[in-house]
Design a protein around this motif. Structure first.
Motif, PDB file in Angstrom:
ATOM      1  N   SER A  68      -0.605  -2.599  -2.572  1.00 38.88           N
ATOM      2  CA  SER A  68      -1.843  -2.951  -1.876  1.00 38.88           C
ATOM      3  C   SER A  68      -2.976  -2.074  -2.400  1.00 38.88           C
ATOM      4  O   SER A  68      -2.734  -0.935  -2.809  1.00 38.88           O
ATOM      5  CB  SER A  68      -1.682  -2.721  -0.367  1.00 38.88           C
ATOM      6  OG  SER A  68      -2.905  -2.907   0.307  1.00 38.88           O
ATOM      7  N   GLY A  69      -4.175  -2.599  -2.339  1.00 34.90           N
ATOM      8  CA  GLY A  69      -5.351  -1.812  -2.697  1.00 34.90           C
ATOM      9  C   GLY A  69      -5.671  -0.743  -1.662  1.00 34.90           C
ATOM     10  O   GLY A  69      -6.479   0.152  -1.915  1.00 34.90           O
ATOM     11  N   LEU A  70      -5.028  -0.802  -0.505  1.00 35.24           N
ATOM     12  CA  LEU A  70      -5.299   0.157   0.564  1.00 35.24           C
ATOM     13  C   LEU A  70      -4.743   1.544   0.254  1.00 35.24           C
ATOM     14  O   LEU A  70      -5.271   2.547   0.706  1.00 35.24           O
ATOM     15  CB  LEU A  70      -4.699  -0.362   1.884  1.00 35.24           C
ATOM     16  CG  LEU A  70      -4.940   0.480   3.125  1.00 35.24           C
ATOM     17  CD1 LEU A  70      -6.435   0.545   3.452  1.00 35.24           C
ATOM     18  CD2 LEU A  70      -4.157  -0.070   4.299  1.00 35.24           C
ATOM     19  N   SER A  71      -3.656   1.584  -0.536  1.00 36.60           N
ATOM     20  CA  SER A  71      -3.002   2.861  -0.828  1.00 36.60           C
ATOM     21  C   SER A  71      -2.219   2.761  -2.129  1.00 36.60           C
ATOM     22  O   SER A  71      -1.671   1.711  -2.446  1.00 36.60           O
ATOM     23  CB  SER A  71      -2.039   3.218   0.314  1.00 36.60           C
ATOM     24  OG  SER A  71      -1.233   4.317  -0.041  1.00 36.60           O
ATOM     25  N   GLU A 120      -9.929  -6.412  11.253  1.00 36.16           N
ATOM     26  CA  GLU A 120      -9.985  -6.562   9.795  1.00 36.16           C
ATOM     27  C   GLU A 120      -8.629  -7.040   9.291  1.00 36.16           C
ATOM     28  O   GLU A 120      -7.677  -7.175  10.064  1.00 36.16           O
ATOM     29  CB  GLU A 120     -10.371  -5.230   9.140  1.00 36.16           C
ATOM     30  CG  GLU A 120     -11.776  -4.775   9.473  1.00 36.16           C
ATOM     31  CD  GLU A 120     -12.160  -3.445   8.830  1.00 36.16           C
ATOM     32  OE1 GLU A 120     -13.316  -3.058   9.003  1.00 36.16           O
ATOM     33  OE2 GLU A 120     -11.315  -2.798   8.176  1.00 36.16           O
ATOM     34  N   LYS A 121      -8.562  -7.278   7.986  1.00 30.05           N
ATOM     35  CA  LYS A 121      -7.311  -7.725   7.369  1.00 30.05           C
ATOM     36  C   LYS A 121      -7.009  -6.857   6.150  1.00 30.05           C
ATOM     37  O   LYS A 121      -7.921  -6.400   5.479  1.00 30.05           O
ATOM     38  CB  LYS A 121      -7.422  -9.184   6.946  1.00 30.05           C
ATOM     39  CG  LYS A 121      -7.573 -10.141   8.130  1.00 30.05           C
ATOM     40  CD  LYS A 121      -7.622 -11.565   7.663  1.00 30.05           C
ATOM     41  CE  LYS A 121      -7.817 -12.598   8.733  1.00 30.05           C
ATOM     42  NZ  LYS A 121      -7.498 -12.320  10.069  1.00 30.05           N
ATOM     43  N   VAL A 122      -5.721  -6.636   5.889  1.00 35.59           N
ATOM     44  CA  VAL A 122      -5.274  -5.853   4.739  1.00 35.59           C
ATOM     45  C   VAL A 122      -4.370  -6.753   3.901  1.00 35.59           C
ATOM     46  O   VAL A 122      -3.403  -7.324   4.419  1.00 35.59           O
ATOM     47  CB  VAL A 122      -4.502  -4.591   5.200  1.00 35.59           C
ATOM     48  CG1 VAL A 122      -3.890  -3.872   4.018  1.00 35.59           C
ATOM     49  CG2 VAL A 122      -5.409  -3.664   5.988  1.00 35.59           C
ATOM     50  N   ASP A 123      -4.695  -6.882   2.611  1.00 36.16           N
ATOM     51  CA  ASP A 123      -3.871  -7.680   1.708  1.00 36.16           C
ATOM     52  C   ASP A 123      -2.805  -6.809   1.065  1.00 36.16           C
ATOM     53  O   ASP A 123      -3.095  -5.711   0.584  1.00 36.16           O
ATOM     54  CB  ASP A 123      -4.734  -8.318   0.610  1.00 36.16           C
ATOM     55  CG  ASP A 123      -5.673  -9.380   1.170  1.00 36.16           C
ATOM     56  OD1 ASP A 123      -5.262 -10.096   2.110  1.00 36.16           O
ATOM     57  OD2 ASP A 123      -6.806  -9.495   0.674  1.00 36.16           O
ATOM     58  N   ILE A 124      -1.582  -7.328   1.072  1.00 43.33           N
ATOM     59  CA  ILE A 124      -0.468  -6.630   0.423  1.00 43.33           C
ATOM     60  C   ILE A 124       0.290  -7.632  -0.444  1.00 43.33           C
ATOM     61  O   ILE A 124       0.095  -8.844  -0.323  1.00 43.33           O
ATOM     62  CB  ILE A 124       0.491  -5.968   1.442  1.00 43.33           C
ATOM     63  CG1 ILE A 124       1.225  -7.032   2.284  1.00 43.33           C
ATOM     64  CG2 ILE A 124      -0.247  -4.980   2.317  1.00 43.33           C
ATOM     65  CD1 ILE A 124       2.345  -6.466   3.146  1.00 43.33           C
ATOM     66  N   GLU A 125       1.144  -7.101  -1.301  1.00 48.05           N
ATOM     67  CA  GLU A 125       2.026  -7.955  -2.088  1.00 48.05           C
ATOM     68  C   GLU A 125       3.441  -7.406  -1.976  1.00 48.05           C
ATOM     69  O   GLU A 125       3.673  -6.222  -2.211  1.00 48.05           O
ATOM     70  CB  GLU A 125       1.565  -8.004  -3.545  1.00 48.05           C
ATOM     71  CG  GLU A 125       2.264  -9.079  -4.351  1.00 48.05           C
ATOM     72  CD  GLU A 125       1.610  -9.309  -5.708  1.00 48.05           C
ATOM     73  OE1 GLU A 125       0.771 -10.221  -5.816  1.00 48.05           O
ATOM     74  OE2 GLU A 125       1.933  -8.557  -6.642  1.00 48.05           O
ATOM     75  N   GLU A 129      13.800  -8.389  -5.692  1.00 49.42           N
ATOM     76  CA  GLU A 129      14.734  -8.306  -6.810  1.00 49.42           C
ATOM     77  C   GLU A 129      14.794  -9.641  -7.566  1.00 49.42           C
ATOM     78  O   GLU A 129      14.795  -9.660  -8.792  1.00 49.42           O
ATOM     79  CB  GLU A 129      16.116  -7.943  -6.267  1.00 49.42           C
ATOM     80  CG  GLU A 129      17.168  -7.753  -7.343  1.00 49.42           C
ATOM     81  CD  GLU A 129      18.500  -7.365  -6.734  1.00 49.42           C
ATOM     82  OE1 GLU A 129      18.843  -6.176  -6.847  1.00 49.42           O
ATOM     83  OE2 GLU A 129      19.178  -8.222  -6.138  1.00 49.42           O
ATOM     84  N   LYS A 130      14.822 -10.762  -6.857  1.00 49.88           N
ATOM     85  CA  LYS A 130      14.991 -12.067  -7.504  1.00 49.88           C
ATOM     86  C   LYS A 130      13.770 -12.976  -7.383  1.00 49.88           C
ATOM     87  O   LYS A 130      13.458 -13.708  -8.303  1.00 49.88           O
ATOM     88  CB  LYS A 130      16.196 -12.802  -6.890  1.00 49.88           C
ATOM     89  CG  LYS A 130      17.502 -12.089  -7.102  1.00 49.88           C
ATOM     90  CD  LYS A 130      18.638 -12.793  -6.369  1.00 49.88           C
ATOM     91  CE  LYS A 130      19.921 -11.986  -6.502  1.00 49.88           C
ATOM     92  NZ  LYS A 130      20.950 -12.435  -5.588  1.00 49.88           N
ATOM     93  N   SER A 131      13.111 -12.967  -6.239  1.00 52.02           N
ATOM     94  CA  SER A 131      12.003 -13.886  -5.974  1.00 52.02           C
ATOM     95  C   SER A 131      10.708 -13.407  -6.607  1.00 52.02           C
ATOM     96  O   SER A 131      10.541 -12.218  -6.879  1.00 52.02           O
ATOM     97  CB  SER A 131      11.783 -14.022  -4.466  1.00 52.02           C
ATOM     98  OG  SER A 131      12.940 -14.499  -3.849  1.00 52.02           O
ATOM     99  N   ASP A 132       9.789 -14.343  -6.781  1.00 48.00           N
ATOM    100  CA  ASP A 132       8.442 -13.987  -7.224  1.00 48.00           C
ATOM    101  C   ASP A 132       7.757 -13.210  -6.106  1.00 48.00           C
ATOM    102  O   ASP A 132       8.095 -13.377  -4.924  1.00 48.00           O
ATOM    103  CB  ASP A 132       7.639 -15.257  -7.533  1.00 48.00           C
ATOM    104  CG  ASP A 132       8.193 -16.003  -8.753  1.00 48.00           C
ATOM    105  OD1 ASP A 132       8.799 -15.341  -9.625  1.00 48.00           O
ATOM    106  OD2 ASP A 132       8.010 -17.227  -8.821  1.00 48.00           O
ATOM    107  N   PRO A 133       6.757 -12.385  -6.454  1.00 46.79           N
ATOM    108  CA  PRO A 133       6.032 -11.647  -5.411  1.00 46.79           C
ATOM    109  C   PRO A 133       5.362 -12.599  -4.415  1.00 46.79           C
ATOM    110  O   PRO A 133       5.016 -13.726  -4.767  1.00 46.79           O
ATOM    111  CB  PRO A 133       4.973 -10.862  -6.190  1.00 46.79           C
ATOM    112  CG  PRO A 133       5.500 -10.793  -7.588  1.00 46.79           C
ATOM    113  CD  PRO A 133       6.284 -12.051  -7.795  1.00 46.79           C
ATOM    114  N   ILE A 134       5.218 -12.142  -3.180  1.00 48.02           N
ATOM    115  CA  ILE A 134       4.548 -12.911  -2.136  1.00 48.02           C
ATOM    116  C   ILE A 134       3.348 -12.105  -1.648  1.00 48.02           C
ATOM    117  O   ILE A 134       3.496 -10.943  -1.261  1.00 48.02           O
ATOM    118  CB  ILE A 134       5.492 -13.205  -0.945  1.00 48.02           C
ATOM    119  CG1 ILE A 134       6.686 -14.048  -1.399  1.00 48.02           C
ATOM    120  CG2 ILE A 134       4.741 -13.891   0.185  1.00 48.02           C
ATOM    121  CD1 ILE A 134       7.712 -14.308  -0.298  1.00 48.02           C
ATOM    122  N   LYS A 135       2.171 -12.742  -1.669  1.00 49.22           N
ATOM    123  CA  LYS A 135       0.960 -12.107  -1.132  1.00 49.22           C
ATOM    124  C   LYS A 135       0.907 -12.384   0.372  1.00 49.22           C
ATOM    125  O   LYS A 135       1.151 -13.505   0.806  1.00 49.22           O
ATOM    126  CB  LYS A 135      -0.282 -12.672  -1.810  1.00 49.22           C
ATOM    127  CG  LYS A 135      -0.403 -12.283  -3.270  1.00 49.22           C
ATOM    128  CD  LYS A 135      -1.674 -12.858  -3.884  1.00 49.22           C
ATOM    129  CE  LYS A 135      -1.749 -12.695  -5.371  1.00 49.22           C
ATOM    130  NZ  LYS A 135      -1.862 -11.358  -5.859  1.00 49.22           N
TER     131      LYS A 135
END
Length: 150
Positions: A68-71, A120-125, A129-135
């Motif tokens: 995340s851009g938060l940390s 507010e909202k915080v975007d993370i990803e 191990e196997k799946s594509d990343p999820i936003k």
């Protein structure tokens, strides 16, 4: 007799092919969905993140990291015997779920670059191990927010 042997060989080959395709479902990607995501408003320079990952496939996966851009310092923790400890991954069982919740396993954001406020909202990803990343977007809730108490 030759025709019968050929037919029998074809039947055996077809049966073997069907058996192999039945086993290949293990190599299918897990089907993951995220629900119930939130972050309580941080009161210091660290925060927790909570959500549920549901796996509707027959293939297990692992949550391996969160960005995340938060940390720049985000870890995943489990709570055992009322002690928090960092782990390298969380299992997401086939046809099961991983619950990250208050008092249990969770995402830990250290050295926050800013203090997100309630509303507010915080975007993370999420990385697996196997799946594509999820936003995922975490709505920032009251510091004492706990869906288990509602």
């Amino acid at each position: 007799m030759n025709r019968r042997t050929t037919a029998l060989s074809a039947a055996v080959a077809l049966a073997a092919a069907l058996a192999l395709t039945g086993c290949s479902s293990d190599s299918d990607k897990p089907e993951l969905k995220v629900s119930g995501a939130f972050m309580p408003q941080p009161v210091m320079d660290m925060a927790g993140g909570f959500l549920t990952i549901t796996n509707s496939s027959g293939t297990a996966d692992k949550l391996t990291s969160v960005t995340s851009g938060l940390s720049d310092d985000i870890t995943i923790h489990e709570t055992k015997n009322q002690k928090m400890q960092q782990v390298t991954s969380f299992d997401i069982p086939a046809n099961g779920e991983l619950k990250l919740e208050r008092g249990g396993s969770h995402i830990m954001f250290m050295e926050l670059k800013k203090q997100p406020k309630q509303g507010e909202k915080v975007d993370i990803e999420l990385h697996f191990e196997k799946s594509d990343p999820i936003k995922v977007t975490l709505p920032v809730e009251a510091p004492n927010h706990n869906p288990k108490q509602h």
